[in-house]
Design a protein around this motif. Structure first.
Motif, short mmCIF file in Angstrom:
data_model
loop_
_atom_site.label_atom_id
_atom_site.label_comp_id
_atom_site.label_asym_id
_atom_site.label_seq_id
_atom_site.Cartn_x
_atom_site.Cartn_y
_atom_site.Cartn_z
N ILE A 175 0.85 -1.19 0.00
CA ILE A 175 0.00 0.00 0.00
C ILE A 175 0.89 1.24 0.00
N PRO A 176 0.68 2.17 -0.93
CA PRO A 176 1.51 3.39 -0.96
C PRO A 176 1.39 4.19 0.33
N ALA A 177 2.51 4.78 0.74
CA ALA A 177 2.52 5.56 1.98
C ALA A 177 1.56 6.74 1.90
N GLY A 178 1.41 7.32 0.69
CA GLY A 178 0.49 8.45 0.54
C GLY A 178 -0.95 8.09 0.84
N LYS A 179 -1.35 6.88 0.45
CA LYS A 179 -2.71 6.43 0.74
C LYS A 179 -2.92 6.23 2.23
N VAL A 180 -1.90 5.73 2.90
CA VAL A 180 -2.00 5.53 4.34
C VAL A 180 -2.16 6.87 5.05
N THR A 181 -1.35 7.86 4.64
CA THR A 181 -1.43 9.19 5.24
C THR A 181 -2.80 9.81 5.01
N ALA A 182 -3.32 9.68 3.78
CA ALA A 182 -4.63 10.23 3.47
C ALA A 182 -5.73 9.55 4.29
N ALA A 183 -5.62 8.24 4.46
CA ALA A 183 -6.62 7.50 5.23
C ALA A 183 -6.60 7.91 6.70
N MET A 184 -5.40 8.17 7.23
CA MET A 184 -5.30 8.61 8.63
C MET A 184 -5.94 9.97 8.82
N ARG A 185 -5.74 10.84 7.85
CA ARG A 185 -6.35 12.18 7.95
C ARG A 185 -7.86 12.11 7.83
N ALA A 186 -8.32 11.20 6.97
CA ALA A 186 -9.76 11.08 6.75
C ALA A 186 -10.44 10.24 7.82
N SER A 210 -10.55 7.00 7.83
CA SER A 210 -11.21 5.89 7.14
C SER A 210 -10.16 4.95 6.55
N THR A 211 -10.47 3.66 6.54
CA THR A 211 -9.56 2.66 5.96
C THR A 211 -9.97 2.28 4.54
N GLU A 212 -10.90 2.99 3.97
CA GLU A 212 -11.36 2.67 2.62
C GLU A 212 -10.22 2.79 1.60
N GLY A 213 -10.05 1.77 0.79
CA GLY A 213 -9.02 1.78 -0.24
C GLY A 213 -7.66 1.29 0.21
N LEU A 214 -7.56 0.82 1.45
CA LEU A 214 -6.27 0.36 1.95
C LEU A 214 -6.10 -1.15 1.88
N ALA A 215 -7.12 -1.85 1.46
CA ALA A 215 -7.05 -3.32 1.48
C ALA A 215 -6.16 -3.86 0.37
N LEU A 216 -5.46 -4.96 0.68
CA LEU A 216 -4.72 -5.74 -0.30
C LEU A 216 -5.35 -7.12 -0.38
N HIS A 217 -5.68 -7.56 -1.58
CA HIS A 217 -6.28 -8.88 -1.77
C HIS A 217 -5.16 -9.88 -2.05
N VAL A 218 -4.81 -10.62 -1.03
CA VAL A 218 -3.65 -11.50 -1.10
C VAL A 218 -3.79 -12.53 -2.21
N ASP A 219 -4.97 -13.11 -2.34
CA ASP A 219 -5.17 -14.16 -3.35
C ASP A 219 -4.96 -13.64 -4.76
N LYS A 220 -5.24 -12.35 -4.99
CA LYS A 220 -5.08 -11.77 -6.31
C LYS A 220 -3.68 -11.23 -6.56
N ASP A 221 -2.92 -11.02 -5.48
CA ASP A 221 -1.62 -10.36 -5.61
C ASP A 221 -0.48 -11.24 -5.12
N ARG A 222 -0.74 -12.55 -5.02
CA ARG A 222 0.29 -13.47 -4.53
C ARG A 222 1.28 -13.79 -5.64
N GLN A 223 2.57 -13.81 -5.28
CA GLN A 223 3.63 -14.20 -6.21
C GLN A 223 4.53 -15.23 -5.54
N GLN A 224 4.95 -16.21 -6.32
CA GLN A 224 5.88 -17.21 -5.80
C GLN A 224 7.30 -16.85 -6.25
N ARG A 225 8.18 -16.72 -5.28
CA ARG A 225 9.55 -16.31 -5.57
C ARG A 225 10.54 -17.26 -4.90
#
Length: 223
Positions: free
Chosen positions: A75-86, A88-103
């Motif tokens: 999650i970009p740091a700018g989004k976290v800062t904006a969410a703290m000011r607002a 609200s946690t809207e838009g901060l979620a990460l969907h692990v199943d959709k963003d999983r990578q095997q390395r």
């Protein structure tokens, strides 16, 4: 000099090299910053800071390869800062199943180290007459002897938890394969929080299993 000596060990460890951007590759041995993290898991207060003085490698250095699942983004740091000011946690979620990578990762296996460290008081600690190095050192020793911690210590990454014990008496001896001198190259020392978490590096040399760790600002430490 007032010191604490702690033995730590575990079946696997990963002390990631920062120059490896995609695949994770471990340093040959534990880094000072990882050692500091283990000590802070056992005892830490804002009035003090841990300084690693020496690292002792006990077991032969052995690597193994492993494929691990990781999240491909953060999650970009700018989004976290904006969410703290607002508020609200809207838009901060990460969907692990959709963003999983095997390395692939190159890990250390069957590791054991001795961490030798001292305590320095911060400006906050020095300003308080009730604070002292001896006070925090005794607290750390008591907690280590009882196996207490704030969060479980780990070897580089949280999935590789480690055991630990307080060492007293005669020093432990490294494995015979570690005798002699070995240049480990440039190694991450720690982060300089005074200048925006700037990483610092030093030229690590292991002599008979022992790595002498410089303090920030010592000759040979570079950013």
């Amino acid at each position: 000099m007032q010191l604490i000596r702690l033995k730590v060990w575990g079946p696997r460890a990963l002390f990631s090299r920062p120059e490896m951007k995609v695949e994770r590759v471990s340093y040959d041995v534990i880094t000072p910053s990882a050692a500091r993290g283990i000590l802070e898991a056992i005892h830490w207060k804002p009035q003090m800071v841990w300084r690693i003085r020496r690292l002792l490698v006990l077991n032969p250095i052995r690597f193994e390869s492993l494929r691990r699942n990781e999240v491909g983004s953060k999650i970009p740091a700018g989004k976290v800062t904006a969410a703290m000011r607002a508020g609200s946690t809207e838009g901060l979620a990460l969907h692990v199943d959709k963003d999983r990578q095997q390395r692939a990762a190159t890990l250390l296996k069957d590791v054991a180290y001795v961490i030798e460290a001292r305590i320095e008081l911060t400006a906050k600690g020095r300003a308080d007459p009730a604070e002292s190095v001896q006070k925090h050192l005794e607290m750390a020793r008591r907690r280590a002897a009882k196996g207490q911690y704030f969060h479980h210590p780990y070897l580089g990454t949280r999935e590789f938890a480690c055991d630990f014990e307080l060492l007293e008496g005669e020093p432990l001896q490294p494995h015979e394969s570690l005798m002699g001198e070995r240049d480990l190259g440039w190694m991450a020392l720690d982060l300089d929080y005074a200048v925006g978490m700037e990483p610092q590096f030093f030229r690590a040399r292991m002599v008979d299993g022992v790595i002498e760790v410089p303090a920030p600002g010592d000759e040979g430490v570079v950013a």
